[in-house]
Scaffold this motif. Structure first.
Motif, PDB file in Angstrom:
ATOM      1  N   THR A 110      26.751 -18.202  62.568  1.00 23.76           N
ATOM      2  CA  THR A 110      25.725 -17.645  63.797  1.00 23.76           C
ATOM      3  C   THR A 110      24.110 -17.351  62.990  1.00 23.76           C
ATOM      4  N   SER A 111      22.944 -18.762  63.735  1.00 22.80           N
ATOM      5  CA  SER A 111      21.724 -18.417  63.214  1.00 22.80           C
ATOM      6  C   SER A 111      21.046 -17.283  63.882  1.00 22.80           C
ATOM      7  N   GLY A 112      21.654 -16.460  65.094  1.00 16.81           N
ATOM      8  CA  GLY A 112      21.010 -15.055  65.474  1.00 16.81           C
ATOM      9  C   GLY A 112      22.073 -13.973  65.116  1.00 16.81           C
ATOM     10  N   PRO A 113      22.564 -12.974  66.384  1.00 13.38           N
ATOM     11  CA  PRO A 113      22.822 -12.103  66.017  1.00 13.38           C
ATOM     12  C   PRO A 113      24.452 -12.336  66.920  1.00 13.38           C
ATOM     13  N   MET A 114      24.742 -11.900  66.022  1.00 13.97           N
ATOM     14  CA  MET A 114      26.567 -11.711  66.161  1.00 13.97           C
ATOM     15  C   MET A 114      26.713 -11.427  67.215  1.00 13.97           C
ATOM     16  N   LEU A 115      27.685 -12.249  68.109  1.00 16.61           N
ATOM     17  CA  LEU A 115      28.887 -11.401  69.251  1.00 16.61           C
ATOM     18  C   LEU A 115      29.831 -10.362  68.437  1.00 16.61           C
ATOM     19  N   PRO A 116      29.676  -8.938  69.238  1.00 22.14           N
ATOM     20  CA  PRO A 116      30.499  -8.301  68.869  1.00 22.14           C
ATOM     21  C   PRO A 116      32.434  -9.148  69.017  1.00 22.14           C
ATOM     22  N   LEU A 117      32.872  -8.180  68.122  1.00 26.48           N
ATOM     23  CA  LEU A 117      34.174  -8.398  68.577  1.00 26.48           C
ATOM     24  C   LEU A 117      35.015  -8.515  69.099  1.00 26.48           C
ATOM     25  N   ALA A 118      35.211  -9.084  70.575  1.00 26.41           N
ATOM     26  CA  ALA A 118      34.859  -8.379  71.336  1.00 26.41           C
ATOM     27  C   ALA A 118      36.554  -7.862  72.240  1.00 26.41           C
ATOM     28  N   ALA A 119      37.472  -7.991  71.015  1.00 22.14           N
ATOM     29  CA  ALA A 119      38.890  -6.354  71.764  1.00 22.14           C
ATOM     30  C   ALA A 119      38.023  -5.420  71.421  1.00 22.14           C
ATOM     31  N   GLY A 120      37.636  -5.302  70.544  1.00 22.78           N
ATOM     32  CA  GLY A 120      36.755  -3.653  70.602  1.00 22.78           C
ATOM     33  C   GLY A 120      35.813  -3.339  71.816  1.00 22.78           C
ATOM     34  N   LEU A 121      35.938  -4.130  72.866  1.00 20.50           N
ATOM     35  CA  LEU A 121      35.391  -3.804  73.740  1.00 20.50           C
ATOM     36  C   LEU A 121      36.292  -3.352  74.900  1.00 20.50           C
ATOM     37  N   SER A 122      37.428  -3.357  74.697  1.00 26.92           N
ATOM     38  CA  SER A 122      38.210  -3.663  75.885  1.00 26.92           C
ATOM     39  C   SER A 122      39.830  -3.134  75.554  1.00 26.92           C
ATOM     40  N   ASP A 123      40.774  -3.180  76.421  1.00 22.52           N
ATOM     41  CA  ASP A 123      41.723  -3.014  75.549  1.00 22.52           C
ATOM     42  C   ASP A 123      42.805  -4.301  76.350  1.00 22.52           C
ATOM     43  N   ARG A 124      42.144  -4.930  77.471  1.00 24.81           N
ATOM     44  CA  ARG A 124      42.623  -6.148  77.955  1.00 24.81           C
ATOM     45  C   ARG A 124      42.253  -7.238  76.965  1.00 24.81           C
ATOM     46  N   VAL A 125      41.291  -7.347  76.100  1.00 26.83           N
ATOM     47  CA  VAL A 125      41.047  -8.304  75.980  1.00 26.83           C
ATOM     48  C   VAL A 125      41.845  -8.714  74.225  1.00 26.83           C
ATOM     49  N   ILE A 126      42.250  -9.990  73.716  1.00 31.17           N
ATOM     50  CA  ILE A 126      42.634 -10.150  72.491  1.00 31.17           C
ATOM     51  C   ILE A 126      42.085 -11.064  71.348  1.00 31.17           C
ATOM     52  N   SER A 127      41.327 -10.194  71.022  1.00 31.56           N
ATOM     53  CA  SER A 127      41.122 -11.186  69.661  1.00 31.56           C
ATOM     54  C   SER A 127      41.523 -12.305  69.332  1.00 31.56           C
ATOM     55  N   VAL A 128      40.813 -13.130  68.402  1.00 29.00           N
ATOM     56  CA  VAL A 128      41.652 -13.998  67.443  1.00 29.00           C
ATOM     57  C   VAL A 128      40.641 -14.863  66.480  1.00 29.00           C
ATOM     58  N   SER A 129      40.963 -15.277  65.675  1.00 28.37           N
ATOM     59  CA  SER A 129      39.820 -15.065  64.331  1.00 28.37           C
ATOM     60  C   SER A 129      41.071 -16.243  63.150  1.00 28.37           C
ATOM     61  N   LYS A 153      39.922  -7.286  87.930  1.00 24.78           N
ATOM     62  CA  LYS A 153      41.289  -8.462  88.201  1.00 24.78           C
ATOM     63  C   LYS A 153      42.555  -7.929  87.254  1.00 24.78           C
ATOM     64  N   GLY A 154      43.136  -7.320  86.506  1.00 27.77           N
ATOM     65  CA  GLY A 154      43.622  -6.293  86.202  1.00 27.77           C
ATOM     66  C   GLY A 154      44.654  -7.941  85.624  1.00 27.77           C
ATOM     67  N   ILE A 155      43.662  -8.303  84.744  1.00 25.80           N
ATOM     68  CA  ILE A 155      44.826  -9.387  83.627  1.00 25.80           C
ATOM     69  C   ILE A 155      43.526  -8.751  82.534  1.00 25.80           C
ATOM     70  N   ARG A 156      44.172 -10.209  81.504  1.00 31.07           N
ATOM     71  CA  ARG A 156      43.472 -10.540  79.705  1.00 31.07           C
ATOM     72  C   ARG A 156      42.733 -11.536  79.972  1.00 31.07           C
ATOM     73  N   LEU A 157      42.218 -11.147  78.554  1.00 36.68           N
ATOM     74  CA  LEU A 157      41.468 -12.271  78.072  1.00 36.68           C
ATOM     75  C   LEU A 157      41.034 -12.197  76.698  1.00 36.68           C
ATOM     76  N   LEU A 158      41.956 -13.674  76.314  1.00 34.09           N
ATOM     77  CA  LEU A 158      42.218 -14.686  75.293  1.00 34.09           C
ATOM     78  C   LEU A 158      40.857 -15.459  74.630  1.00 34.09           C
ATOM     79  N   PHE A 159      39.786 -14.537  72.964  1.00 37.05           N
ATOM     80  CA  PHE A 159      38.821 -14.778  72.954  1.00 37.05           C
ATOM     81  C   PHE A 159      39.453 -15.065  72.331  1.00 37.05           C
ATOM     82  N   ASP A 160      39.169 -16.692  71.501  1.00 39.42           N
ATOM     83  CA  ASP A 160      39.114 -16.783  70.537  1.00 39.42           C
ATOM     84  C   ASP A 160      37.917 -17.560  69.828  1.00 39.42           C
ATOM     85  N   GLU A 161      37.395 -16.740  68.915  1.00 40.64           N
ATOM     86  CA  GLU A 161      36.448 -16.143  68.069  1.00 40.64           C
ATOM     87  C   GLU A 161      36.303 -16.937  66.759  1.00 40.64           C
TER      88      GLU A 161
END
Length: 370
Positions: free
Chosen positions: A190-209, A176-184
């Motif tokens: 987590t009791s299971g596998p940790m999600l990857p740091l989302a901003a490392g997967l795409s330059d369309r993602v902004i991660s916050v922690s 869609k050519g937009i961005r994802l704000l991912f509050d992580e």
């Protein structure tokens, strides 16, 4: 900007007074730590202006918690709330459209509202297990949409998405050519596998922690945003400089020491969270007037008083606090019905948690009507 105080802050324990609450089940973090636990020597810190992006060694540590990231992809902020404020005020103006998955942390909603934005909500439902519906998100996106806002592990429910769902969400915003704000903020709980740091997967993602929740040190006000988009980062840096130039040298040093001990702290925290979670799970199983969607990440859950129970909900919350000295996060903190309430189970010790849960049961029965 049209500011309005948020219920989650207006009614927070620190505003009410911690001394008015015996069993505090409202906190969404592990127990707060004392400075002495870090065994620091602060005498040699030079109290100068720091690097405007944040201390390079601290940013490098943050980058290492993900894949494919460098220190310059990280901007240190005054907590996650500071990061969210920078993002909203940098990217949005009055009339702009965003898509927000709700419930969500209040700042992800209220700051865009204060700007005068048009928000489309994708409401997660208890009856659906608070599952994310990518189809509804896609339907809500318009030609001028700026970003989609989500938080996972989810606040306040503790529900998770899978790595495949995260990848599908990223694929959607890229298409869609937009961005994802991912509050992580709760990613490392987590009791299971940790999600990857989302901003490392795409330059369309902004991660916050931040270090406030998982590390139990909200008093130093250290958070960050992460993006691989260098032009966007320059805009965020300009906002950071105009808000406060640079961060506190003392806070950033304490943050560096804490994050340097990440593996030890996470092992300790996750053991504590698992033990506390088991207590809450046993209580839910034995309490017929309360039901939940079982969380799979973070340190919070969002149960509700069963719909069939005729309860004076306002009276329940009042009795719980005034009579039983127990406090939970009301549903209205997240724009939900007050039959819902957030329980943070990693902040109190286990005895306090058990007594707080017993108080919830008692207050519900005392509030039955008819």
């Amino acid at each position: 900007m049209n500011y309005s105080r948020m219920p989650i802050e207006l009614e927070s324990p620190e505003q009410l007074g911690y001394d008015t609450i015996r069993y505090n089940l409202s906190e969404s973090s592990v127990a707060d730590r004392r400075l002495g636990e870090l065994n620091l020597k602060l005498d040699d810190i030079l109290l100068c202006y720091g690097d405007h992006r944040g201390a390079p060694d601290l940013r490098a540590l943050v980058a290492k918690t993900g894949e494919g990231l460098a220190a310059d992809d990280v901007l240190i902020t005054a907590g996650a709330a500071g990061a969210l404020f920078i993002i909203s005020t940098s990217m949005l103006k009055a009339g702009d459209h965003i898509v927000v998955v709700r419930p969500n942390y209040a700042t992800n909603i209220e700051t865009p509202r204060a700007i005068g934005c048009d928000l489309s909500f994708i409401d997660l439902k208890f009856e659906d297990g608070f599952r994310l519906d990518l189809g509804k998100i896609e339907e809500a996106i318009r030609p001028g949409t700026k970003y989609v806002s989500v938080t996972y592990p989810h606040n306040p429910t503790g529900v998770m998405i899978s790595p495949d769902e995260l990848r599908a969400l990223i694929d959607l915003v890229e298409r869609k050519g937009i961005r994802l704000l991912f509050d992580e903020t709760y990613r490392e709980m987590t009791s299971g596998p940790m999600l990857p740091l989302a901003a490392g997967l795409s330059d369309r993602v902004i991660s916050v922690s931040s270090l406030s929740k998982t590390y139990g040190i909200p008093g130093i006000r250290i958070g960050w945003l992460v993006t691989r988009d260098s032009a966007l980062m320059e805009t965020f840096l300009a906002a950071r400089e105009q808000i406060g130039i640079s961060g506190s040298m003392v806070d950033e040093y304490i943050a560096y020491v804490a994050l340097s001990r990440r593996e030890d702290w996470l092992a300790f925290n996750n053991a504590r969270i698992a033990s506390a979670f088991a207590i809450v799970k046993d209580w839910i199983a034995s309490e017929p007037l309360v039901e939940w969607v079982e969380p799979s990440g973070g340190c919070v859950c969002f149960p509700r008083i069963v719909p069939s129970a005729k309860v004076d909900v306002a009276g329940f919350h009042e009795r719980l606090y005034r009579k039983h000295d127990t406090y939970v996060g009301r549903g209205r903190w997240f724009e939900q019905d007050d039959r819902h309430f957030r329980i943070g189970y990693a902040w109190p010790n286990e005895d306090e948690l058990r007594k707080g849960l017993a108080a919830i049961s008692a207050a519900i029965r005392e509030s039955l009507v008819g």
